[in-house]
Design a protein around this motif. Structure first.
Motif, PDB file in Angstrom:
ATOM      1  N   TYR A   1      43.769  31.646  46.038  1.00 28.52           N
ATOM      2  CA  TYR A   1      42.740  32.583  46.477  1.00 28.52           C
ATOM      3  C   TYR A   1      42.261  33.471  45.322  1.00 28.52           C
ATOM      4  CZ  TYR A   1      46.831  35.654  46.694  1.00 28.52           C
ATOM      5  OH  TYR A   1      47.966  36.355  46.387  1.00 28.52           O
ATOM      6  N   LEU A   2      43.053  33.491  44.224  1.00 28.02           N
ATOM      7  CA  LEU A   2      42.657  34.285  43.058  1.00 28.02           C
ATOM      8  C   LEU A   2      41.485  33.655  42.300  1.00 28.02           C
ATOM      9  CD1 LEU A   2      46.214  35.128  41.643  1.00 28.02           C
ATOM     10  CD2 LEU A   2      44.700  36.695  42.867  1.00 28.02           C
ATOM     11  N   LYS A   3      41.299  32.364  42.492  1.00 29.48           N
ATOM     12  CA  LYS A   3      40.270  31.651  41.740  1.00 29.48           C
ATOM     13  C   LYS A   3      38.883  32.215  42.062  1.00 29.48           C
ATOM     14  CE  LYS A   3      39.545  27.406  42.899  1.00 29.48           C
ATOM     15  NZ  LYS A   3      39.702  25.950  43.097  1.00 29.48           N
ATOM     16  N   ASP A   4      38.167  32.552  41.003  1.00 32.34           N
ATOM     17  CA  ASP A   4      36.802  33.092  41.125  1.00 32.34           C
ATOM     18  C   ASP A   4      36.749  34.433  41.838  1.00 32.34           C
ATOM     19  OD1 ASP A   4      35.632  30.874  39.815  1.00 32.34           O
ATOM     20  OD2 ASP A   4      35.685  29.720  41.690  1.00 32.34           O
ATOM     21  N   SER A   5      37.895  35.137  41.871  1.00 38.68           N
ATOM     22  CA  SER A   5      37.888  36.458  42.505  1.00 38.68           C
ATOM     23  C   SER A   5      37.085  37.442  41.660  1.00 38.68           C
ATOM     24  CB  SER A   5      39.317  36.968  42.670  1.00 38.68           C
ATOM     25  OG  SER A   5      39.316  38.326  43.040  1.00 38.68           O
ATOM     26  N   ASP A   6      36.286  38.278  42.334  1.00 41.02           N
ATOM     27  CA  ASP A   6      35.511  39.280  41.605  1.00 41.02           C
ATOM     28  C   ASP A   6      36.375  40.463  41.166  1.00 41.02           C
ATOM     29  OD1 ASP A   6      36.001  40.517  44.004  1.00 41.02           O
ATOM     30  OD2 ASP A   6      33.904  40.643  44.636  1.00 41.02           O
ATOM     31  N   LYS A   7      37.677  40.442  41.571  1.00 42.95           N
ATOM     32  CA  LYS A   7      38.584  41.492  41.125  1.00 42.95           C
ATOM     33  C   LYS A   7      39.168  41.195  39.745  1.00 42.95           C
ATOM     34  CE  LYS A   7      39.983  42.947  45.770  1.00 42.95           C
ATOM     35  NZ  LYS A   7      41.134  43.207  46.666  1.00 42.95           N
ATOM     36  N   LEU A   8      38.995  39.952  39.294  1.00 46.21           N
ATOM     37  CA  LEU A   8      39.500  39.551  37.984  1.00 46.21           C
ATOM     38  C   LEU A   8      38.354  39.504  36.987  1.00 46.21           C
ATOM     39  CD1 LEU A   8      41.902  36.606  38.951  1.00 46.21           C
ATOM     40  CD2 LEU A   8      42.389  39.055  38.897  1.00 46.21           C
ATOM     41  N   SER A   9      38.690  39.736  35.734  1.00 44.60           N
ATOM     42  CA  SER A   9      37.676  39.624  34.687  1.00 44.60           C
ATOM     43  C   SER A   9      37.333  38.160  34.458  1.00 44.60           C
ATOM     44  CB  SER A   9      38.200  40.239  33.385  1.00 44.60           C
ATOM     45  OG  SER A   9      39.248  39.443  32.859  1.00 44.60           O
ATOM     46  N   GLU A  10      36.277  37.925  33.732  1.00 45.09           N
ATOM     47  CA  GLU A  10      35.880  36.549  33.435  1.00 45.09           C
ATOM     48  C   GLU A  10      36.975  35.823  32.663  1.00 45.09           C
ATOM     49  OE1 GLU A  10      32.342  34.173  31.016  1.00 45.09           O
ATOM     50  OE2 GLU A  10      32.018  36.248  31.659  1.00 45.09           O
ATOM     51  N   THR A  11      37.580  36.536  31.736  1.00 45.80           N
ATOM     52  CA  THR A  11      38.658  35.933  30.931  1.00 45.80           C
ATOM     53  C   THR A  11      39.861  35.597  31.802  1.00 45.80           C
ATOM     54  OG1 THR A  11      37.969  37.186  28.975  1.00 45.80           O
ATOM     55  CG2 THR A  11      40.210  36.291  28.971  1.00 45.80           C
ATOM     56  N   GLU A  12      40.223  36.515  32.723  1.00 51.08           N
ATOM     57  CA  GLU A  12      41.363  36.279  33.615  1.00 51.08           C
ATOM     58  C   GLU A  12      41.080  35.116  34.554  1.00 51.08           C
ATOM     59  OE1 GLU A  12      42.965  40.910  33.768  1.00 51.08           O
ATOM     60  OE2 GLU A  12      41.451  40.187  35.180  1.00 51.08           O
ATOM     61  N   ASN A  13      39.866  35.063  35.073  1.00 50.40           N
ATOM     62  CA  ASN A  13      39.483  33.933  35.927  1.00 50.40           C
ATOM     63  C   ASN A  13      39.587  32.618  35.182  1.00 50.40           C
ATOM     64  OD1 ASN A  13      38.763  34.225  38.731  1.00 50.40           O
ATOM     65  ND2 ASN A  13      37.212  35.705  38.086  1.00 50.40           N
TER      66      ASN A  13
ATOM     67  N   LYS B   1      53.648  35.174  33.338  1.00 50.02           N
ATOM     68  CA  LYS B   1      53.103  36.496  33.008  1.00 50.02           C
ATOM     69  C   LYS B   1      51.616  36.553  33.362  1.00 50.02           C
ATOM     70  CE  LYS B   1      52.491  39.820  29.261  1.00 50.02           C
ATOM     71  NZ  LYS B   1      52.755  40.137  27.845  1.00 50.02           N
ATOM     72  N   THR B   2      50.889  35.495  33.044  1.00 49.56           N
ATOM     73  CA  THR B   2      49.461  35.449  33.369  1.00 49.56           C
ATOM     74  C   THR B   2      49.231  35.570  34.869  1.00 49.56           C
ATOM     75  OG1 THR B   2      49.013  34.050  31.437  1.00 49.56           O
ATOM     76  CG2 THR B   2      47.354  34.053  33.189  1.00 49.56           C
ATOM     77  N   LEU B   3      50.016  34.822  35.653  1.00 51.21           N
ATOM     78  CA  LEU B   3      49.887  34.890  37.113  1.00 51.21           C
ATOM     79  C   LEU B   3      50.217  36.285  37.616  1.00 51.21           C
ATOM     80  CD1 LEU B   3      49.371  33.516  39.816  1.00 51.21           C
ATOM     81  CD2 LEU B   3      51.738  32.668  39.783  1.00 51.21           C
ATOM     82  N   SER B   4      51.237  36.927  37.032  1.00 55.71           N
ATOM     83  CA  SER B   4      51.613  38.287  37.429  1.00 55.71           C
ATOM     84  C   SER B   4      50.455  39.255  37.213  1.00 55.71           C
ATOM     85  CB  SER B   4      52.827  38.760  36.619  1.00 55.71           C
ATOM     86  OG  SER B   4      53.928  37.914  36.790  1.00 55.71           O
ATOM     87  N   ILE B   5      49.814  39.169  36.067  1.00 53.20           N
ATOM     88  CA  ILE B   5      48.704  40.069  35.742  1.00 53.20           C
ATOM     89  C   ILE B   5      47.559  39.877  36.736  1.00 53.20           C
ATOM     90  CG2 ILE B   5      46.932  40.557  34.017  1.00 53.20           C
ATOM     91  CD1 ILE B   5      49.067  39.829  31.878  1.00 53.20           C
ATOM     92  N   CYS B   6      47.254  38.617  37.036  1.00 50.23           N
ATOM     93  CA  CYS B   6      46.176  38.328  37.990  1.00 50.23           C
ATOM     94  C   CYS B   6      46.504  38.854  39.379  1.00 50.23           C
ATOM     95  CB  CYS B   6      45.899  36.828  38.042  1.00 50.23           C
ATOM     96  SG  CYS B   6      45.196  36.147  36.511  1.00 50.23           S
ATOM     97  N   LEU B   7      47.747  38.668  39.816  1.00 52.93           N
ATOM     98  CA  LEU B   7      48.154  39.144  41.151  1.00 52.93           C
ATOM     99  C   LEU B   7      48.111  40.665  41.241  1.00 52.93           C
ATOM    100  CD1 LEU B   7      51.127  36.714  41.867  1.00 52.93           C
ATOM    101  CD2 LEU B   7      49.031  36.897  43.215  1.00 52.93           C
ATOM    102  N   LYS B   8      48.545  41.339  40.187  1.00 55.08           N
ATOM    103  CA  LYS B   8      48.508  42.807  40.198  1.00 55.08           C
ATOM    104  C   LYS B   8      47.061  43.294  40.243  1.00 55.08           C
ATOM    105  CE  LYS B   8      49.817  47.004  37.796  1.00 55.08           C
ATOM    106  NZ  LYS B   8      50.525  47.640  36.662  1.00 55.08           N
ATOM    107  N   LYS B   9      46.216  42.644  39.475  1.00 51.40           N
ATOM    108  CA  LYS B   9      44.813  43.050  39.435  1.00 51.40           C
ATOM    109  C   LYS B   9      44.163  42.870  40.820  1.00 51.40           C
ATOM    110  CE  LYS B   9      41.483  44.166  36.376  1.00 51.40           C
ATOM    111  NZ  LYS B   9      40.999  43.148  35.431  1.00 51.40           N
ATOM    112  N   TYR B  10      44.513  41.798  41.493  1.00 48.49           N
ATOM    113  CA  TYR B  10      43.906  41.492  42.797  1.00 48.49           C
ATOM    114  C   TYR B  10      44.436  42.419  43.893  1.00 48.49           C
ATOM    115  CZ  TYR B  10      42.351  38.726  46.815  1.00 48.49           C
ATOM    116  OH  TYR B  10      41.756  38.309  47.986  1.00 48.49           O
TER     117      TYR B  10
END
Length: 577
Positions: A131-143, A176-185
């Motif tokens: 569900y994180l894919k293409d989320s507008d809560k993540l930056s373009e780089t994170e996506n 670590k990357t997944l953790s950062i994305c989950l926290k951001k979301y």
């Protein structure tokens, strides 16, 4: 009666299917109140570690239903002990994103296959959070990073070594990357749960690529657990504590709970009270002493613990067939390779220690927890430590060395009948191979020539090389001696066949009519000075049961009889006249 969940490791299934569950939910409160930022639990295999992590995930994980509403987790914990915890603890229920990773799939024959299997495990966890894919809560780089890690290169495309190494390197930091994305979301720090962290290391040690695997696991842990600002808590489980210098470099916030250095005594395995309650719940009060002899004996900290895998299999089996005997259920869940290695390469000192242990005695060894698989065979102390921490030995007592104050000496013994049977079966397998691989020419000549001293010397010499685990077992000596006689030229051995008025232990039947049949009557004694009495008893039996008459009535040209008496690792042989 509730179904017993043999093989189930998903906590939600226990609740949804109303299966029998021994309540371990207070582990949640213990971790929050006493645990470190990262907590490592080391316990033997099949002691409930995977189920415990599933329970932690169920409690902590922020989940949504199909309508996008947060899932109420209370239904999974109604009536459980954790519901009596503090408001602060209960406020954590269903509030954090969770990453759960099992490393047990890395049991592969080479580093490439093992590490790619771990990569696939990481990808599956990414997919669980797609569900994180293409989320507008993540930056373009994170996506972009998330989508790249969600779509790994196919294995058949990783032909070039540089591409393969690049693929492995990027997944070493993927958690670590997944953790950062989950926290951001979610705007919440992440709970990381890692199960069976040492399986890849153990497998790599035996398959010959240990250092490579250590490097990958170290990189994975450093990025996920050391330099990860998105981390709330992490819980890791395994069988053996691997030294900090090996894979936990720099993790100063790591708290370790082992079978020796505990603090979470009742979290894994069944206590005496829990075991007795389960047996009562299934109407097996009368089997409590039997269960204790077979599956009790562990001491985690100062708490008596039963093997939970064995208990649930035992109760399930007895529930179906009340006449069922107990079995070594735990023995079938592991290769027991370390026991095999130890027995097959034991020197005389270790054989003597095994003799003591098999007979219920104790040995004393220095205790130290920070070891690596590379160190196991460096010294006997390392080997005994490995056996202790993996459930093959138990603590009886401990003391500080009078000569070295920083050295702790542990008195250890085999925990119970189940574990003793594992040792005994490995010893029997080793001894059977020794017998099979031994040149029997000298024995064959001694048998055919009636050389009683030659037979005794050969057999005693072979027994001297084994471990005294079967000293009082006449069936062992019978089977052992029978196996030695299968290569006697022109003879066929038969066991316990009726002759005369009874059944002689072993009869060598000649293939040629002119050769005599040969009888061996076997006796055992516990004391060396009683061995001649054993020979006399054998002779009396040959005479009174008319064994020779029975052989001659079958038409054989003649018969020769021997009495043979065993005592520990010695035997004497005399010809009956």
């Amino acid at each position: 009666m509730k179904k017993i969940g043999i093989g189930y490791e998903d906590y939600k299934e226990f609740i949804d299917k109303d299966m029998y569950y021994v309540d371990k939910t207070l582990l949640i409160e213990d971790i929050l109140e006493r645990g470190g930022k990262v907590t490592l639990f080391t316990r033997p295999r099949r002691f409930g570690k995977s189920l415990a992590l599933s329970m932690l995930r169920t409690f902590f994980e922020l989940e949504y239903d199909r309508d996008g509403n947060p899932v109420d987790k209370k239904r999974y914990f109604e009536g459980k002990k954790i519901m009596g915890a503090s408001d602060e603890t209960l406020s954590m229920m269903g509030k954090h994103p969770v990453i759960k990773l099992s490393l047990k799939s890395a049991k592969q024959p080479n580093f490439r296959e093992a590490v790619l299997q771990l990569r696939d495990e990481i990808v599956w966890e990414f997919d669980r959070h797609n569900y994180l894919k293409d989320s507008d809560k993540l930056s373009e780089t994170e996506n972009q990073s998330f989508k790249e890690l969600l779509s790994p290169q196919k294995r058949n495309e990783l032909i070039d070594e540089k591409d393969y190494r690049k693929e492995i390197d990027r997944y070493a930091t993927a958690i670590k990357t997944l953790s950062i994305c989950l926290k951001k979301y979610h705007d919440r720090n992440v709970i990381i749960l890692i199960d069976e962290y040492d399986v890849p290391l153990e497998n790599a040690y035996y398959e010959g690529f240990y250092k490579e695997m250590v490097g990958f696991i170290r990189s994975l842990f450093e990025s996920a657990l050391k330099t990860n600002d998105a981390l709330e808590r992490a819980v890791i489980t395994g069988c053996l504590r691997i030294s900090k210098e090996s894979i936990f470099t720099g993790l100063n916030h790591l708290q370790i709970s082992s079978v020796y250095n505990n603090g979470y005594e009742e979290a894994f395995g069944f206590t005496q009270t829990e075991t007795e309650q389960m047996l009562r719940d299934y109407g097996m009060e009368d089997r409590i002493p039997e269960a204790k002899d077979w599956y009790d004996g562990y001491l985690f900290g100062e708490t008596e613990i039963y093997n939970p895998w064995s208990i649930i299999n035992y109760v399930s089996s007895i529930a179906i067939n009340r006449m069922k005997f107990p079995q070594a259920y735990w023995a079938n869940t592991s290769s027991n390779q370390i026991i095999k290695d130890m027995i097959w390469h034991a020197d005389e000192a270790m054989k003597q220690e095994l003799d003591v242990l098999i007979k219920g005695g104790t040995i004393e060894k220095q205790i130290h927890e920070d070891i690596t698989y590379d160190d196991i065979h460096e010294s006997e102390d390392n080997l005994w430590n490995f056996l202790f921490f993996t459930g093959y030995m138990k603590k009886v007592s401990e003391r500080r060395d009078d000569r070295q104050e920083d050295v702790i000496l542990l008195t250890m013994k085999i925990p119970n009948i189940e574990i003793r049977s594992i040792y005994a079966n490995q010893i029997r397998g080793w001894f059977d191979k020794q017998v099979k691989d031994t040149d029997r020419g000298a024995l064959n000549r001694a048998v055919l020539e009636g050389d009683t001293e030659g037979i005794a010397n050969y057999v005693s010499g072979l027994l001297a090389r084994t471990i005294s685990v079967f000293d009082s077992d006449e069936s062992f000596y019978h089977g052992f001696f029978l196996s030695l006689l299968y290569n006697v030229p022109n003879y066929s051995p038969r066991s316990n066949r009726e002759e005369g008025d009874g059944r002689p232990d072993i009869v060598l039947h000649p293939n040629r009519p002119a050769d005599p049949a040969i009888i061996f009557e076997i006796k055992i004694r516990r004391k060396f000075n009683e061995m001649q009495d054993g020979i006399r008893e054998a002779f009396d039996q040959i005479r009174d049961k008319k064994y020779e008459e029975g052989i001659l009535e079958d038409g054989y040209a003649g018969v020769i009889s021997f009495g043979i008496c065993f005592c520990k690792k010695s035997c004497i042989v005399e010809r009956y006249i």
